[in-house]
Structure formats: structure tokens, C-alpha cells
Design an enzyme around this catalytic site. Structure first.
Site, short mmCIF file in Angstrom:
data_model
loop_
_atom_site.label_atom_id
_atom_site.label_comp_id
_atom_site.label_asym_id
_atom_site.label_seq_id
_atom_site.Cartn_x
_atom_site.Cartn_y
_atom_site.Cartn_z
N HIS A 159 2.30 3.10 -8.87
CA HIS A 159 2.79 1.71 -8.93
C HIS A 159 3.79 1.47 -9.70
O HIS A 159 3.83 0.60 -9.98
CB HIS A 159 1.30 2.21 -9.67
CG HIS A 159 -0.16 2.09 -8.97
ND1 HIS A 159 0.20 2.21 -7.94
CD2 HIS A 159 -1.05 3.14 -9.76
CE1 HIS A 159 -1.81 2.21 -7.53
NE2 HIS A 159 -1.87 3.02 -8.38
N LEU A 193 -4.83 -10.75 -8.07
CA LEU A 193 -5.06 -9.92 -9.37
C LEU A 193 -6.28 -9.91 -9.38
O LEU A 193 -7.46 -11.86 -9.94
CB LEU A 193 -4.37 -11.24 -10.56
CG LEU A 193 -2.54 -10.74 -10.52
CD1 LEU A 193 -2.23 -11.15 -11.62
CD2 LEU A 193 -2.44 -9.07 -10.35
N ASP A 230 0.76 -1.15 -0.15
CA ASP A 230 0.36 0.33 -0.14
C ASP A 230 0.82 1.77 -0.10
O ASP A 230 2.01 1.38 0.45
CB ASP A 230 -0.74 0.14 1.39
CG ASP A 230 -2.38 0.67 1.03
OD1 ASP A 230 -2.42 1.51 -0.35
OD2 ASP A 230 -2.84 1.15 2.21
C1 FPP Z 1 -1.99 0.44 -3.39
O1 FPP Z 1 -1.39 1.76 -2.94
C2 FPP Z 1 -1.54 -0.53 -4.28
C3 FPP Z 1 -2.61 -1.12 -5.44
C4 FPP Z 1 -3.52 -0.59 -5.43
C5 FPP Z 1 -1.76 -1.53 -6.43
C6 FPP Z 1 -0.22 -2.47 -6.63
C7 FPP Z 1 0.55 -2.57 -7.74
C8 FPP Z 1 1.32 -3.24 -8.06
C9 FPP Z 1 2.88 -2.90 -6.76
C10 FPP Z 1 2.21 -3.41 -9.26
C11 FPP Z 1 1.54 -4.51 -9.72
C12 FPP Z 1 1.92 -4.82 -11.48
C13 FPP Z 1 2.25 -6.37 -11.71
C14 FPP Z 1 2.90 -6.64 -12.88
C15 FPP Z 1 2.11 -7.31 -10.94
P1 FPP Z 1 -2.52 2.19 -3.30
O2 FPP Z 1 -2.74 2.86 -4.90
O3 FPP Z 1 -3.54 2.20 -3.00
O4 FPP Z 1 -1.67 4.11 -2.49
P2 FPP Z 1 -2.32 4.96 -1.58
O5 FPP Z 1 -3.09 4.59 -0.36
O6 FPP Z 1 -1.54 5.97 -1.21
O7 FPP Z 1 -3.90 5.94 -2.50
#
Ligand code: FPP
Length: 233
Positions: free
Chosen positions: A37, A137, A20
Site C-alpha cells: 500500500h 474513500l 489493485d
Molecule cells: C488494492 O490492493 C488496493 C487497496 C485496497 C488500497 C489502495 C490504497 C492506496 C493505493 C493508498 C491509499 C492512500 C491514500 C493516501 C489515498 P489489494 O490490497 O487488494 O491487493 P491484492 O489484491 O494483491 O491483495
């Protein structure tokens, strides 16, 4: 903290990450969220590699949740593009070293070309025995549980914990010993709710793109000290 501080006999068998803070990492730098990301993918690769090198046998990561589908269209599209472009390259070296990769979640959501890459990763790594990397996923724990319940109902037999668990996406994998969540949020967000019954949970304020091997080692050292009683005394 250096790796010699970690007692290899007390490593978690299964470590799971709720990655996160990508969005906040980017926003702090006045960048669009998708840049967070993109950095998150680099961290993913480094941390999976570090876990495998340390000798951890199962590494789970929450990469895209059923709820993430409801984010603004452009952010979902950016995440799809990241998966499309990176899923194979990110894992290739590990697959060559004998790591098996599995995915948990409803993969029918993804475009055909992404599904083809996921299939390629799974089939090329199927014989890996060094460790298992399990990537969520389009994964949601409630969705997973409802699917398992429906499979049990279709079978029409009384279930026990073992039979029920065999219908979860994680069938065959041990429950996570340790769940690590970055970015300082104290919640599970629909991640492995059934499997987490006795997981230790460690939350760090570090945003996922800034998470690194040194902090992983500190977290493993903290985990070693936990007294896991599984409801007993
Ligand atoms: C949470 O941060 C993260 C996600 C929702 C996506 C995580 C995905 C990846 C690390 C990459 C995936 C790629 C592959 C190749 C599998 P957030 O966006 O919720 O962060 P925030 O809470 O600060 O808004």
C-alpha cells in the site's frame, strides 16, 4: 510508448483507476501487505500527475472501499495511517498547480484528524480549474446508489437520469470514459456501477505499485482505437 503517439484530441475526459495488487506486490517480496500500500501511494501520486500533465480533465481513483473496512484490523489501521500521513502531501503540488480535489464516499467513517485533512484538501483546492481528482474513500457504488435513492424518495418527485445522477457522489462530473484496473482481475468490485454504463474498461496484469507512466500511455493509445458506439451502430 511515448506521449507523441497519443492523439490529445482522443484522450478520455475522465479516467478512473481501480488500483489493485498492492498486497500481492508485497507478498511476492516477502513483505507485509502494508508495504504494498505504501508503494501504491507513490504510484498514485505519479499517475495522477501524469494524467494531469497529459491534459486529462477528471481522474478518479478507488483508494478505500466499503468492503475494505472488513479486512484484518492491522491492515485497515495501516491504510488509515497511510491516508493520514499522505493525503495532503501527495496532493499539495497538484493543488498549487490548480487541480481541484474531491472525495467520494461516506467520510464519517474516518477519524476526526483524517477528516480534517480531507477538508483541508477540499477547501484549499476548491477553486482549481485545471483538472479534478476524485478519490474514493469508504466508497461503495451500491451504498452510493441506495443513498441517492433515499434522497430522491425524500424529495418525493419523479426522477429522471439527470436528477438521479445529481444525487450521486459524482454529481457534476462526467461519467468515466475509461476505467483501468490493475493486477489482472476482470471485475468492477462495486466501483462506479451506475457511472460505468458506457465506460471502456482496460485491465492490465501489472500490479498497481509497478504501474507507470509508460504503461499509462500504452493504455491511452489502446483507448484511442476503441470504437465507442454507446449502443448505436
Ligand atoms: C488494492 O490492493 C488496493 C487497496 C485496497 C488500497 C489502495 C490504497 C492506496 C493505493 C493508498 C491509499 C492512500 C491514500 C493516501 C489515498 P489489494 O490490497 O487488494 O491487493 P491484492 O489484491 O494483491 O491483495
Amino acid at each position: 510508448m511515448k506521449s507523441d503517439k497519443i492523439d490529445k484530441d482522443r484522450l478520455p475526459t475522465h479516467i478512473a483507476f481501480i488500483m489493485d495488487g498492492n498486497g500481492r506486490w508485497a507478498t511476492k517480496r516477502l513483505l507485509p501487505r502494508k508495504f504494498g500500500h505504501r508503494e501504491g501511494v507513490k504510484t498514485m501520486r505519479k499517475i495522477i500527475t501524469a494524467c494531469v500533465r497529459l491534459g486529462i480533465k477528471v481522474v478518479s481513483l478507488f483508494a478505500f472501499s466499503t468492503e475494505n473496512r472488513n479486512r484484518p484490523k492491522d491492515e485497515v489501521a495501516a491504510l488509515m495511517q497511510l491516508i493520514r500521513e499522505n493525503i495532503y502531501d501527495m496532493l499539495k503540488e497538484l493543488i498549487d498547480e490548480g487541480v481541484k480535489v474531491v472525495f467520494m464516499g461516506d467520510l464519517s467513517y474516518f477519524d476526526a484528524d483524517i477528516r480534517a485533512s480531507l477538508d483541508k484538501v477540499v477547501s484549499e483546492s476548491a477553486d482549481g480549474e485545471k483538472a479534478v481528482v476524485n478519490i474514493g474513500l469508504n466508497y461503495g457504488s451500491r451504498d452510493e446508489i441506495i443513498r441517492a435513492v433515499n434522497k430522491c424518495v425524500q424529495e418525493g418527485k419523479e426522477v429522471n437520469e439527470e436528477i438521479f445522477a445529481s444525487h450521486l457522489y459524482t454529481s457534476g462530473l462526467p461519467d468515466p470514459d475509461l476505467i483501468v484496473r490493475t493486477s489482472g482481475e476482470y471485475r468492477l468490485s462495486n466501483f462506479m456501477l451506475y457511472q460505468a454504463a458506457y465506460s471502456e474498461v482496460i485491465v492490465t496484469n501489472t500490479l498497481w505499485p509497478d504501474f507507470n507512466e509508460s504503461e499509462l500511455q500504452s493504455i491511452l493509445a489502446e483507448y484511442e482505437k476503441r470504437d465507442r458506439r454507446f449502443g448505436k451502430v
